[in-house]
Design a protein around this motif. Structure first.
Motif, short mmCIF file in Angstrom:
data_model
loop_
_atom_site.label_atom_id
_atom_site.label_comp_id
_atom_site.label_asym_id
_atom_site.label_seq_id
_atom_site.Cartn_x
_atom_site.Cartn_y
_atom_site.Cartn_z
N THR A 11 0.87 -1.18 0.00
CA THR A 11 0.00 0.00 0.00
C THR A 11 0.91 1.23 0.00
O THR A 11 2.11 1.11 0.22
CB THR A 11 -0.89 0.03 1.26
OG1 THR A 11 -0.05 -0.16 2.39
CG2 THR A 11 -1.97 -1.05 1.19
N ARG A 66 -5.37 5.80 7.69
CA ARG A 66 -5.78 5.04 6.50
C ARG A 66 -4.57 4.68 5.63
O ARG A 66 -4.63 3.76 4.83
CB ARG A 66 -6.76 5.87 5.66
CG ARG A 66 -8.12 6.07 6.32
CD ARG A 66 -9.01 6.94 5.43
NE ARG A 66 -8.38 8.24 5.22
CZ ARG A 66 -8.66 9.04 4.18
NH1 ARG A 66 -9.54 8.67 3.27
NH2 ARG A 66 -8.05 10.22 4.06
N TYR A 67 -3.50 5.48 5.76
CA TYR A 67 -2.37 5.28 4.85
C TYR A 67 -1.16 4.69 5.55
O TYR A 67 -0.76 5.14 6.62
CB TYR A 67 -1.94 6.62 4.24
CG TYR A 67 -3.03 7.31 3.46
CD1 TYR A 67 -3.67 6.64 2.40
CD2 TYR A 67 -3.42 8.61 3.76
CE1 TYR A 67 -4.68 7.27 1.68
CE2 TYR A 67 -4.42 9.25 3.04
CZ TYR A 67 -5.05 8.57 2.00
OH TYR A 67 -6.03 9.19 1.29
N ASP A 137 -9.57 4.37 -2.37
CA ASP A 137 -9.42 3.14 -1.59
C ASP A 137 -7.99 3.01 -1.10
O ASP A 137 -7.10 2.56 -1.81
CB ASP A 137 -9.79 1.93 -2.46
CG ASP A 137 -9.62 0.63 -1.68
OD1 ASP A 137 -9.27 0.67 -0.47
OD2 ASP A 137 -9.82 -0.44 -2.29
N THR A 139 -6.55 0.92 0.57
CA THR A 139 -5.93 -0.42 0.61
C THR A 139 -5.36 -0.81 -0.76
O THR A 139 -4.78 -1.87 -0.91
CB THR A 139 -6.94 -1.51 1.03
OG1 THR A 139 -7.94 -1.63 0.01
CG2 THR A 139 -7.61 -1.16 2.36
N THR A 140 -5.53 0.08 -1.74
CA THR A 140 -4.97 -0.17 -3.08
C THR A 140 -3.46 -0.39 -2.98
O THR A 140 -2.76 0.36 -2.31
CB THR A 140 -5.22 1.04 -4.00
OG1 THR A 140 -6.60 1.34 -3.98
CG2 THR A 140 -4.76 0.76 -5.42
N GLU A 141 -2.98 -1.43 -3.67
CA GLU A 141 -1.55 -1.72 -3.62
C GLU A 141 -0.85 -1.39 -4.95
O GLU A 141 -1.44 -1.52 -6.02
CB GLU A 141 -1.32 -3.20 -3.31
CG GLU A 141 -1.62 -3.54 -1.86
CD GLU A 141 -1.21 -4.97 -1.54
OE1 GLU A 141 -0.44 -5.15 -0.58
OE2 GLU A 141 -1.65 -5.90 -2.25
#
Lengths: 206, 466
Positions: A11, A66-67, A137, A139-141
Motif C-alpha cells: 500500500t 488510513r495510509y 481506496d 488499501t490499493t496496492e
C-alpha cells in the motif's frame, strides 16, 4: 538498512504536493547528528506537528491511519533544494523502500539510489491515477518490479468508484544502478576497486 | 568537432565510461564542512580507508557556527559537537581546516574563490547544493550527498551520468537598480524551480560578460534553484584578473601555463546545446519572491498571481504556499511590511554585496520596527569591510554586522526568523521554515533588501536611487 531491492508490493502513502524540498523532508535543525540513524521520526516534521509538538498532529498523510506502506508517492519535482542526504536517510528510516513521482530533483535521486531507496519516475497521468485510486481506496496496492522495470496498481478496478486501474507503466533506470540495487552493491565498492586506474589517470594528468 | 565549455572540462576528467551506466569522473577539489561530512568520515573508518588525496580537500565550518561571540565555546551542544567532530576528522585524515578563529574561515563557497582555490577547468564538489557557485570560474561544480562525499574522500572520484546541456543568453544592458541577483531570480521565475533539472547550464551573453566575478557567482550559485546540475560561465579577462595573485593561484611559469589552458575554455561557435534560452536584460526589473520556492518570483511592481492564472493541477500547492506566506492572490508586493532584513549567505555576502548596501544606506537609517542583520561571507570579507569603514556606515544606519557563517539562510544556528514574521533576504531559498519554523521569506537583491531596511516595507529601490 536493507540493501538489495527487487519486487516491492505495498500500500502507499500519498503526499500530493508539488516541489517538496528537502527542507520539508528533514528540517535543518535535525542535521546536527553525526550518525546516519534515527532520522525517520523527524521525517516531514513540520508538516506533521503543530509547533513541533507531537501531541498536536496536523492533517497530513503520514498521520492519517488510513495510509501506510513501503511506497511514498509525491507530486512532481520531489526532493528539490538542499543536497542533504539526511532526506533520503529519513525516508528510508521511516520504512519506505520506494518513492514514486513524475519528476525528481537530481541530487535527491542520487542520494536515494546510494541508500537503496528506489526513485521511480512515472508519467503525470499515471501519478494522478495513483492519487485518485489511493484516495478512493487506501488499501490499493502498487507493485514495483525492478528487474522488469515495471510499476502497476494491483487489481483492475476500484468497485466503489469504478476507477480503471489500467496496466501500469515501465520506468527507466540505468543498467549499472539497477545491477547495484538488485545485488546490494555500493558505488564506493566499485570505485575502490578502480584504484589503479585512478592513479594512472592522475599520473597522466601531472 | 565543436564542443561546449562543459564538454571540454567533462571529457578531460572522465577516468572511465561504464557501458549502460555513468562515467567515473575525477574530482580536482573537494570542499567539506561540518554538517554533511561526519557520516562520510565514519564510513571511511568502518571500511578501514584513508583519504586518498587530503591536499585536494579544503575544510571549513559555516552552517552551524554562531555569528556573534565566535571566540567563545559554541553554546549549543549538538552544534559544538559537530564542529569538534570536523576538527578531529581533519586532524586524523590530514586535511587542512579553516576553523573558527582562522583568518580564512567562512562560507565554503565564498572562501574557495577568494583564496584562489577555485580555478577554471576544474571539477569541484561539496556536500552542499550551492557548490554551483564555483561554476562562475568556468568549472564543473556541483553539490553531492554524504555517500558521495565518502566516495570522493576515498577515491577522488564520483560516478555520474553526463547531464544535458542548456545555454541561457542574457543580452543587453541592465536597468537602473537591477543587479545580478535580479537576473537569476528573473530566469528562475520564467523557467520554474524545476526548469533546468537534468541540465548543466552555461550563462552567456553581453549582460553576463559585463558582470564582475562576484556578481557572476551570485548567478551560478542559484542554478540549483531551477534544478540545474551545475551552472557555469566561460572564463575571460575578468576571471583571470580576479584569480591573479590570490593565495592558492598559480604563480610565475605555472600561471602562464594555466592561463594558456584557461583561454581554451569556452563553447565553440557551432557547439550544440540541448536547449537554449534568450533573455533581454532590459526586460528585468528588481525582483522579489512571494511564494515558497524560488520560482515563485516576479518584478517588484507585480502582483501575486490570481488563482485563475494558475494551472489546475498546481492550484492546491499554490494555495498551500500563499496560506503559509499569509498573502492573498492578486496582492501587490510593493508596500508589504517586513520585520527582518537578512543580508548574507553564499549568494550575496561578498565584499561587493556589502559595498553595494553600504553605498546605498550611507547617511540613511533603518526603519524603527525592522531588525537588520548583515552577515559577511568570510573572515576576509569581514576584515575588508572594517578596513573600508563599511562597518561604521552599517552602525550609523542601525544595522548589526555579525560574524561569518551561513546564519539565517538556513537557520541551523541560533539566527532564526521568528514564526509568522516576514524577512526580506538576500539568500537563495524561500522554502517553508527555511529561516526558522513558520518564518516567511521574500528573496531579493542586496539593493532591494537595503531599501526595505530603510522603509520597513517592500520597496522599489529605483524610486530611491538618484
Amino acid at each position: 538498512m536493507s540493501k538489495q531491492i527487487n519486487i516491492i508490493t505495498s500500500t502507499v502513502v500519498p503526499v500530493n504536493i508539488e516541489n517538496i524540498d528537502t527542507d520539508q523532508i528533514i528540517p535543518a535543525r535535525f542535521l546536527k547528528a553525526t550518525t546516519r540513524d534515527g532520522f525517520g521520526k523527524n521525517l516531514f516534521r513540520d508538516w506533521r506537528y503543530e509547533n513541533d509538538d507531537e501531541s498536536k498532529p496536523k492533517n497530513f498523510p503520514l498521520n492519517d491511519p488510513r495510509y501506510s506502506g513501503k511506497i511514498l508517492v509525491a507530486a512532481k519535482n520531489f526532493g528539490c533544494g538542499s543536497s542533504r542526504e539526511h532526506a533520503a536517510w529519513a525516508i528510508k528510516d521511516y520504512g519506505f523502500d520506494v518513492v514514486v513521482s513524475s519528476f525528481f530533483a537530481d541530487i535527491f535521486k542520487n542520494n536515494a539510489l546510494n541508500n537503496f531507496l528506489l526513485p521511480v519516475v512515472v508519467s503525470e497521468d499515471f501519478l494522478q491515477k495513483i492519487f485518485t485510486a489511493v484516495e478512493a481506496d487506501p488499501t490499493t496496492e502498487l507493485e514495483v518490479n525492478l528487474e522488469e522495470q515495471t510499476i502497476k496498481l494491483l487489481g483492475s478496478r476500484i468497485p466503489s468508484s469504478n476507477i480503471d486501474l489500467g496496466k501500469g507503466e515501465s520506468f527507466d533506470i540505468n543498467h549499472y544502478k539497477k545491477t547495484c540495487l538488485l545485488n546490494g552493491y555500493d558505488d564506493i565498492d566499485y570505485l575502490i576497486n578502480m584504484k589503479k586506474d585512478i592513479e594512472a589517470f592522475e599520473a597522466a594528468l601531472a | 568537432m565543436a564542443k561546449t565549455l562543459f564538454e571540454k572540462i567533462w571529457e578531460k576528467h572522465v577516468v572511465k565510461n561504464i557501458e549502460g551506466g555513468p562515467s567515473v569522473l575525477y574530482i580536482d577539489k573537494h570542499f567539506i564542512h561540518e554538517v554533511t561530512s561526519p557520516q562520510a568520515f565514519r564510513g571511511l573508518e568502518q571500511r578501514g580507508l584513508k583519504v586518498l588525496r587530503p591536499k585536494q580537500v579544503v575544510a571549513t565550518v559555516d552552517h552551524n557556527v554562531p555569528t556573534i561571540n565566535q571566540h567563545l565555546p559554541i553554546r549549543e551542544e549538538l552544534s559544538r559537537k559537530q564542529v569538534q567532530t570536523l576538527k578531529e576528522n581533519c586532524e586524523k585524515f590530514g586535511i587542512e581546516l579553516y576553523g573558527l578563529g582562522h583568518p580564512f574561515q567562512g562560507i565554503v563557497h565564498i572562501i574557495g574563490p577568494e583564496l584562489g582555490v577555485t580555478q577554471p577547468g576544474m571539477t569541484i564538489v561539496c556536500g552542499d547544493s550551492h557548490t554551483s557557485t564555483h561554476g562562475a570560474f568556468g568549472t564543473i561544480a556541483f553539490g553531492i550527498g554524504t555517500s558521495e562525499v565518502e566516495m570522493v574522500l576515498a577515491t577522488q572520484c564520483l560516478m555520474h551520468s553526463k547531464p544535458k546541456l542548456m545555454r541561457i543568453n542574457v543580452e543587453g544592458t541592465l536597468n537602473k537598480g537591477v543587479v545580478s541577483k535580479d537576473i537569476i531570480l528573473y530566469i528562475i521565475s520564467k523557467i520554474s524551480a524545476s526548469g533546468a533539472t537534468g541540465y548543466a547550464v552555461e550563462y552567456a551573453g553581453s549582460a553576463i560578460r559585463n558582470l564582475s566575478m562576484e556578481a557572476r557567482m551570485t548567478i551560478c550559485n542559484m542554478s540549483i534553484e531551477m534544478g540545474a546540475r551545475c551552472g557555469m560561465i566561460a572564463p575571460d579577462e575578468t576571471t583571470f584578473n580576479y584569480i591573479r595573485g590570490r593565495k592558492f593561484a598559480p604563480q610565475d611559469e605555472a600561471w602562464d601555463k594555466a592561463l594558456t589552458y584557461w583561454k581554451t575554455l569556452y563553447s565553440d561557435d557551432d557547439a550544440k546545446f540541448d536547449n537554449e534560452l534568450f533573455i533581454k536584460a532590459e526586460d528585468i526589473e528588481p525582483m522579489i519572491t512571494y511564494g515558497t520556492n524560488p520560482g515563485m518570483g516576479m518584478g517588484i511592481t507585480g502582483h501575486v498571481p490570481e488563482l485563475s492564472e494558475i494551472d489546475v493541477k498546481e492550484k492546491s500547492s499554490y494555495e498551500k504556499s500563499l496560506h503559509y506566506m499569509g498573502l492573498e492572490p492578486g496582492a501587490l508586493m510593493k508596500g508589504k511590511k517586513v520585520d527582518y532584513v537578512f543580508i548574507g549567505s553564499c549568494t550575496n555576502a561578498r565584499i561587493e554585496d556589502l559595498r553595494m548596501v553600504a553605498s546605498f544606506v550611507k547617511g540613511k537609517h533603518k526603519a524603527d520596527d525592522v531588525e537588520v542583520w548583515i552577515v559577511p561571507g568570510s573572515k576576509q570579507v569581514e576584515k575588508q569591510a572594517m578596513e573600508e569603514g563599511i562597518n561604521t556606515i552599517f552602525e550609523e544606519a542601525g544595522f548589526v554586522l555579525r560574524q561569518p557563517g551561513c546564519s539565517a539562510c538556513l537557520g541551523m544556528n541560533e539566527d532564526k526568523i521568528p514564526a509568522g514574521k516576514y524577512c526580506i533576504s538576500t539568500s537563495n531559498r524561500n522554502f517553508e521554515g527555511r529561516q526558522g519554523p513558520n518564518a516567511r521569506t521574500f528573496l531579493a537583491s542586496p539593493l532591494t533588501a537595503a531599501a526595505a531596511a530603510i522603509t520597513g516595507k517592500v520597496t522599489d529601490v529605483r524610486e530611491m536611487l538618484v
